[in-house]
Structures are given as structure tokens and as C-alpha cells.
Design a protein around this motif. Structure first.
Motif, PDB file in Angstrom:
ATOM      1  N   TYR A 261      12.731  36.496 -36.827  1.00  0.00           N
ATOM      2  CA  TYR A 261      11.861  37.451 -36.470  1.00  0.00           C
ATOM      3  C   TYR A 261      12.173  38.771 -37.145  1.00  0.00           C
ATOM      4  O   TYR A 261      11.110  39.543 -37.981  1.00  0.00           O
ATOM      5  CB  TYR A 261      11.600  37.806 -35.069  1.00  0.00           C
ATOM      6  CG  TYR A 261      10.591  38.742 -34.547  1.00  0.00           C
ATOM      7  CD1 TYR A 261       9.467  38.409 -34.951  1.00  0.00           C
ATOM      8  CD2 TYR A 261      11.072  39.585 -33.661  1.00  0.00           C
ATOM      9  CE1 TYR A 261       8.501  39.278 -34.196  1.00  0.00           C
ATOM     10  CE2 TYR A 261      10.003  40.707 -33.323  1.00  0.00           C
ATOM     11  CZ  TYR A 261       8.843  40.588 -33.292  1.00  0.00           C
ATOM     12  OH  TYR A 261       7.830  41.250 -33.005  1.00  0.00           O
ATOM     13  N   SER A 265       9.726  38.682 -40.412  1.00  0.00           N
ATOM     14  CA  SER A 265       8.506  39.279 -39.564  1.00  0.00           C
ATOM     15  C   SER A 265       8.538  40.909 -39.694  1.00  0.00           C
ATOM     16  O   SER A 265       7.477  41.520 -40.221  1.00  0.00           O
ATOM     17  CB  SER A 265       8.295  38.740 -38.411  1.00  0.00           C
ATOM     18  OG  SER A 265       7.882  37.594 -38.355  1.00  0.00           O
ATOM     19  N   LEU A 319       4.196  39.368 -30.267  1.00  0.00           N
ATOM     20  CA  LEU A 319       3.136  39.445 -31.471  1.00  0.00           C
ATOM     21  C   LEU A 319       2.832  40.653 -32.331  1.00  0.00           C
ATOM     22  O   LEU A 319       2.393  40.649 -33.415  1.00  0.00           O
ATOM     23  CB  LEU A 319       1.883  38.951 -30.595  1.00  0.00           C
ATOM     24  CG  LEU A 319       1.738  37.382 -30.360  1.00  0.00           C
ATOM     25  CD1 LEU A 319       0.297  37.120 -29.638  1.00  0.00           C
ATOM     26  CD2 LEU A 319       1.884  36.705 -31.584  1.00  0.00           C
ATOM     27  N   SER A 322       5.859  45.910 -35.561  1.00  0.00           N
ATOM     28  CA  SER A 322       5.932  45.874 -37.038  1.00  0.00           C
ATOM     29  C   SER A 322       7.286  46.553 -37.346  1.00  0.00           C
ATOM     30  O   SER A 322       7.685  46.691 -38.675  1.00  0.00           O
ATOM     31  CB  SER A 322       4.864  46.903 -37.886  1.00  0.00           C
ATOM     32  OG  SER A 322       4.591  48.034 -37.581  1.00  0.00           O
ATOM     33  N   SER A 394       5.440  26.246 -41.539  1.00  0.00           N
ATOM     34  CA  SER A 394       4.673  27.601 -42.159  1.00  0.00           C
ATOM     35  C   SER A 394       5.248  27.759 -43.718  1.00  0.00           C
ATOM     36  O   SER A 394       5.086  28.820 -44.353  1.00  0.00           O
ATOM     37  CB  SER A 394       5.236  28.854 -41.407  1.00  0.00           C
ATOM     38  OG  SER A 394       6.630  28.957 -41.276  1.00  0.00           O
ATOM     39  N   GLU A 406       3.454  33.887 -46.938  1.00  0.00           N
ATOM     40  CA  GLU A 406       3.005  34.981 -46.037  1.00  0.00           C
ATOM     41  C   GLU A 406       2.649  34.144 -44.678  1.00  0.00           C
ATOM     42  O   GLU A 406       2.835  34.773 -43.522  1.00  0.00           O
ATOM     43  CB  GLU A 406       1.696  35.352 -46.353  1.00  0.00           C
ATOM     44  CG  GLU A 406       0.803  36.448 -45.613  1.00  0.00           C
ATOM     45  CD  GLU A 406      -0.311  36.933 -46.289  1.00  0.00           C
ATOM     46  OE1 GLU A 406      -1.369  37.181 -45.526  1.00  0.00           O
ATOM     47  OE2 GLU A 406      -0.261  36.966 -47.635  1.00  0.00           O
ATOM     48  N   ALA A 407       2.635  32.934 -44.495  1.00  0.00           N
ATOM     49  CA  ALA A 407       2.350  31.918 -43.447  1.00  0.00           C
ATOM     50  C   ALA A 407       3.434  32.222 -42.412  1.00  0.00           C
ATOM     51  O   ALA A 407       3.442  31.785 -41.331  1.00  0.00           O
ATOM     52  CB  ALA A 407       1.966  30.585 -43.583  1.00  0.00           C
ATOM     53  N   ASP A 409       5.514  34.659 -41.535  1.00  0.00           N
ATOM     54  CA  ASP A 409       5.569  35.645 -40.759  1.00  0.00           C
ATOM     55  C   ASP A 409       4.695  35.228 -39.274  1.00  0.00           C
ATOM     56  O   ASP A 409       5.178  35.368 -38.357  1.00  0.00           O
ATOM     57  CB  ASP A 409       4.912  36.875 -41.225  1.00  0.00           C
ATOM     58  CG  ASP A 409       4.642  37.892 -40.199  1.00  0.00           C
ATOM     59  OD1 ASP A 409       5.308  38.323 -39.382  1.00  0.00           O
ATOM     60  OD2 ASP A 409       3.645  38.973 -40.483  1.00  0.00           O
ATOM     61  N   GLY A 410       3.362  34.735 -39.642  1.00  0.00           N
ATOM     62  CA  GLY A 410       2.712  34.417 -38.335  1.00  0.00           C
ATOM     63  C   GLY A 410       3.295  33.227 -37.591  1.00  0.00           C
ATOM     64  O   GLY A 410       3.276  33.358 -36.533  1.00  0.00           O
ATOM     65  N   ARG A 413       6.213  34.752 -35.368  1.00  0.00           N
ATOM     66  CA  ARG A 413       5.571  35.339 -34.189  1.00  0.00           C
ATOM     67  C   ARG A 413       4.872  34.497 -33.443  1.00  0.00           C
ATOM     68  O   ARG A 413       5.127  34.829 -32.080  1.00  0.00           O
ATOM     69  CB  ARG A 413       4.301  36.467 -34.778  1.00  0.00           C
ATOM     70  CG  ARG A 413       4.976  37.843 -35.551  1.00  0.00           C
ATOM     71  CD  ARG A 413       3.896  38.646 -36.319  1.00  0.00           C
ATOM     72  NE  ARG A 413       4.442  39.574 -36.904  1.00  0.00           N
ATOM     73  CZ  ARG A 413       4.790  40.980 -36.639  1.00  0.00           C
ATOM     74  NH1 ARG A 413       4.546  41.139 -35.263  1.00  0.00           N
ATOM     75  NH2 ARG A 413       5.292  41.511 -37.384  1.00  0.00           N
ATOM     76  N   VAL A 414       4.460  33.498 -33.575  1.00  0.00           N
ATOM     77  CA  VAL A 414       3.948  32.615 -32.641  1.00  0.00           C
ATOM     78  C   VAL A 414       5.263  31.837 -31.923  1.00  0.00           C
ATOM     79  O   VAL A 414       5.373  31.997 -30.623  1.00  0.00           O
ATOM     80  CB  VAL A 414       3.324  31.216 -33.257  1.00  0.00           C
ATOM     81  CG1 VAL A 414       3.208  30.233 -32.342  1.00  0.00           C
ATOM     82  CG2 VAL A 414       1.873  31.921 -33.772  1.00  0.00           C
TER      83      VAL A 414
END
Length: 441
Positions: A261, A265, A319, A322, A394, A406-407, A409-410, A413-414
Motif C-alpha cells: 500500500y 498506492s 480506501l 493519497s 491486478s 494502474e489496476a 493501486d485499486g 486498496r481493496v
């Protein structure tokens, strides 16, 4: 040597423990949590990001580790209840396991230069030794807790120093470890942490680990068949152990996800994971005292439900941030819930053991902590599976460095927010079904 063994043999606790004994016993929480949390938080990251082992291979090795550890827990617990020695039921196990435990922990982080297959073999062998020693030492320390402290008030107060030491161990193990491996490397980190663990375990062993004179009827060994029958038929234990599995999985997923993370992220340096982990565990220290007061005024069940709710709602905040600072502020709220969980889970299990002793006439701390350990070790497997599935799905690729799809990061976070919330919700439902609603039986 004879004088030392004689003193150990003759030590027995006949009244409430002194403050000095409670503090010394509590000191065991520091090294055991230091090792457990360092392993949980960084072993996947170390073998995937630094040694270049594929996430799927690490997940498979972690599954093997989790299965071995899970099987060992009920076996060691049942044997600990059954074996009789002049030094007691628990003390010999702890004394013989301390040195192998510390050495194996150090070797996890000091693999020789090997190809991927060799690294996996090294991991499996060294972690097997670590698992055996960890279960032998930690399970028997845990089994002493309900024996040394006999009422909810005693346990709430007596567990405060133990959990404060445990949190300090977590801080050094999970927040201090990145600073150590950044400055002196992974082998240097391993040696420093192992030396600290050895010193604290020796102090705790000689200063606070004292068994009671258990009445003969209560100390008799229960038959193996009856062990299983009375444990899994216990209406309080079944929802407790399932809830414990879910909440431990939630915490394990967060600890494993935070290094990813921070780097992928939040775009920060690896070492800044210390700030996020430190925010959780430093906040948990004063929270221990708060939850100790709450459980003494309500009941173990009510206090545990509140702590799970605070934890579960707080983790969803991951979630949004930044920046590392914003994520650290979320960690402050998470730490309040973590403090309650650390303080209350063993208080509730001790209550279950008391109720079982009333029904069966046997003190079976080892069996209950062993079966609890068997089930809860599933959290290591679930954590590894979650990490492997999320990272693979991801598109994470260690060879790309910071230039991840890019996926990623999401997905991360999940993994750090949504997945822990789901596990915490399942835990809350289990603890809501826990039937003992009084403070003491």
C-alpha cells in the motif's frame, strides 16, 4: 544447575500474582508478538519483492506453513494438558523451546544465495522448525494466563502489561523492522530482533512463568476422545473460535498489505510503512487501558463486540488516502479497535475454559488454546491466498518495480480496506452469538 532446576521445580503460585510477577509474565508478549508480526507483515514482501519469488510460489509455501502450524497446535495443547513433570505441565515446554525458536526466526531472513526452488525449500525447512518451536513456547505461555489470573478483574488488569509489551513488540517488529532493514539489511535486522527476543523471553521465563498447585482431579488427563467431544460441543467455544479466525485474518491481511500500500498506492518509500504501522500500534497502547476499564464495567462479550465494530468501521478509511500522513491518521482509529481485540480475545477464551472446568472437572487450557491455534492459523493461509489473488488479478509484476499497472493501486486498496472489513463483519456476527453474557461464572 541442580540448584536452578530445583528452584524452578519448587515454584508454585498459591495466591494472586504479585505486580512484579504479572509484569515479568507480560514481558513474554514482546518477543512473541515481535516475531509473529514481523513474519506476518514482511515475509511475503521479502520473498516476493526482494528475492524475486513468484507470488503463487510464496502463497503455496505459506499454505504449507499454515497447515503445519495448525496441526501442531491441538497436538501440543493436548500433550501439555496430559504430561506431568516435577516442574509442572507448561514450564518444561517453554524452557526447552526458547533457543530453537529464536534461532529459526533469524534464519528465515538469512537465506543463502539459491535459485528460486532452493529458496522455497529453505523457506519450508526453516519455517517448519520455527513453527514447531513457536507453538511449543507460545501455546504454553498462553495456557498459563487463565491459570495465573483467575477472575475477569484479575485478567483484565493482568493482561494490560502483557498486551502493552505485545504492542511494543509489534511496533518494533512491524514498524521498526523497515527502518532496520533499510539501514543494516535483512540479515542485520534478523540478528538484532532475535537478540532482543532471547533476552525478553529469558527474563519472562524466570520472573513470571509460575504454575499453580492444580487440584489432582482438575489436573487429571482427559481421554483423547473426550477432549474432542467436550471442546467442539462447547456452545461458547465454537462461535468464539470462528470469530477469532475472522478477526485474525482481517489483521493479518492489513499487515501484509501495508508495505504494498505504501509503495504502490501512496507512492512513498518502503521505510514509510513504519509510520502507518506505528500509528496503529502506538494508539493501541493507551486503548488497552480503556478496554480494560470497559470490560470490568460490562462483560467480555459486550466489550469484544464494541471493539470489533470500531476496528471494522475504521479500516474502511484506507480506501481514501493519497498521502502517508492521511493514511497514518486512519491508522490511529484502527489502533483503538486493535487495542480492544488484543486485550479481550484471551479474556474471553479464559472465560470459556473456566466454564468447561466447571462442567468437566478438568483444567484444559492447553486443549482450548491448541484448538484455537489450529483454527486461527488458517488466517495465515487466508492472508496468503488474498494477497496472491489480489496481486495476480491486478497484474502486479515485481520485475516492473514502481511502474505497476494502474489496476494494482485499486487492488491493493481493496486488499487493505474492503477485505478486512468483510472479515471483521463475519467476526462480529460470531461474537454476537457467543452465549456467556456475564463477567464471571
Amino acid at each position: 544447575m541442580t540448584s536452578l532446576t530445583t528452584r524452578l521445580r519448587d515454584r508454585r503460585l498459591d495466591a494472586a500474582p504479585t505486580r512484579a510477577q504479572a509484569i515479568a509474565f507480560g514481558a513474554s508478549g514482546f518477543p512473541t508478538q515481535l516475531m509473529a508480526q514481523t513474519f506476518s507483515a514482511f515475509v511475503v514482501y521479502f520473498y516476493v519483492s526482494h528475492l524475486g519469488v513468484a507470488p503463487a510460489w510464496v502463497a503455496a509455501a505459506m499454505i504449507a506453513h499454515g497447515v503445519l502450524n495448525a496441526v501442531l497446535n491441538p497436538v501440543v495443547g493436548a500433550l501439555s494438558d496430559r504430561i506431568r513433570t516435577p516442574w509442572g505441565r507448561r514450564i518444561p515446554w517453554i524452557g526447552l523451546g526458547i533457543v530453537p525458536l529464536v534461532v529459526a526466526f533469524a534464519l528465515v531472513w538469512m537465506p543463502p544465495e539459491l535459485p528460486t526452488a532452493g529458496l522455497i525449500v529453505w523457506f519450508l525447512i526453516v519455517v517448519a522448525v520455527y513453527d514447531i518451536a513457536f507453538v511449543v513456547v507460545v501455546l504454553n505461555i498462553s495456557a498459563l494466563f487463565p491459570e495465573i489470573f483467575r477472575t475477569t478483574d484479575e485478567r483484565a488488569r493482568g493482561n494490560v502489561p502483557r498486551q502493552i509489551f505485545a504492542i511494543l513488540g509489534m511496533v518494533l517488529g512491524t514498524a521498526g523492522a523497515p527502518a532496520l532493514y533499510d539501514s543494516i539489511g535483512w540479515p542485520g535486522m534478523a540478528l538484532v530482533l532475535s537478540a532482543v527476543c532471547l533476552v525478553l523471553l529469558v527474563w519472562s521465563f524466570f520472573g513470571g512463568m509460575i504454575e499453580r498447585r492444580v487440584p489432582e482431579a482438575a489436573s487429571e488427563a482427559m481421554r483423547w476422545g473426550d477432549q474432542l467431544k467436550y471442546t467442539f460441543a462447547n456452545r461458547a467455544f465454537v462461535p468464539y473460535v470462528l470469530g477469532s479466525l475472522f478477526i485474525q485474518t482481517s489483521i493479518a491481511v492489513i499487515l501484509a498489505a501495508l508495505p504494498f500500500y505504501v509503495r504502490y498506492s501512496l507512492g512513498a518509500a518502503e521505510g514509510e510503512a513504519s509510520l502507518l504501522l506505528g500509528a496503529i500500534f502506538v494508539t493501541a497502547i493507551p486503548s488497552i487501558v480503556l478496554w480494560s476499564a470497559i470490560v470490568r464495567r460490562t462483560s467480555p462479550r459486550a466489550a469484544l463486540l464494541w471493539s470489533v465494530a470500531v476496528f471494522g468501521i475504521s479500516v474502511l478509511g484506507y480506501l481514501l488516502p493519497s498521502t502517508v500522513l492521511a493514511a497514518a491518521l486512519i491508522g490511529v482509529a484502527v489502533g483503538v479497535g486493535v487495542g480492544g481485540l488484543l486485550q479481550l480475545l484471551e479474556v474471553v477464551l479464559a472465560q470459556i475454559i473456566d466454564e468447561d472446568a466447571t462442567r468437566t472437572g478438568h483444567r484444559r487450557e492447553g486443549a482450548y488454546f491448541g484448538v484455537n491455534g489450529f483454527v486461527v492459523r488458517g488466517s495465515v493461509v487466508l492472508q496468503a491466498v488474498v494477497a496472491a489473488v489480489v496481486l495476480t488479478a491486478s497484474g502486479f509484476d515485481a520485475s516492473l518495480g514502481d511502474a505497476q499497472p494502474e489496476a494494482v493501486d485499486g487492488g491493493i486498496r481493496v486488499m487493505v480496506a474492503v477485505v478486512p472489513l468483510v472479515f471483521a463483519a463475519f467476526a462480529w456476527l460470531c461474537f454476537w452469538l457467543y452465549p456467556i453474557r456475564t463477567r464471571d461464572l
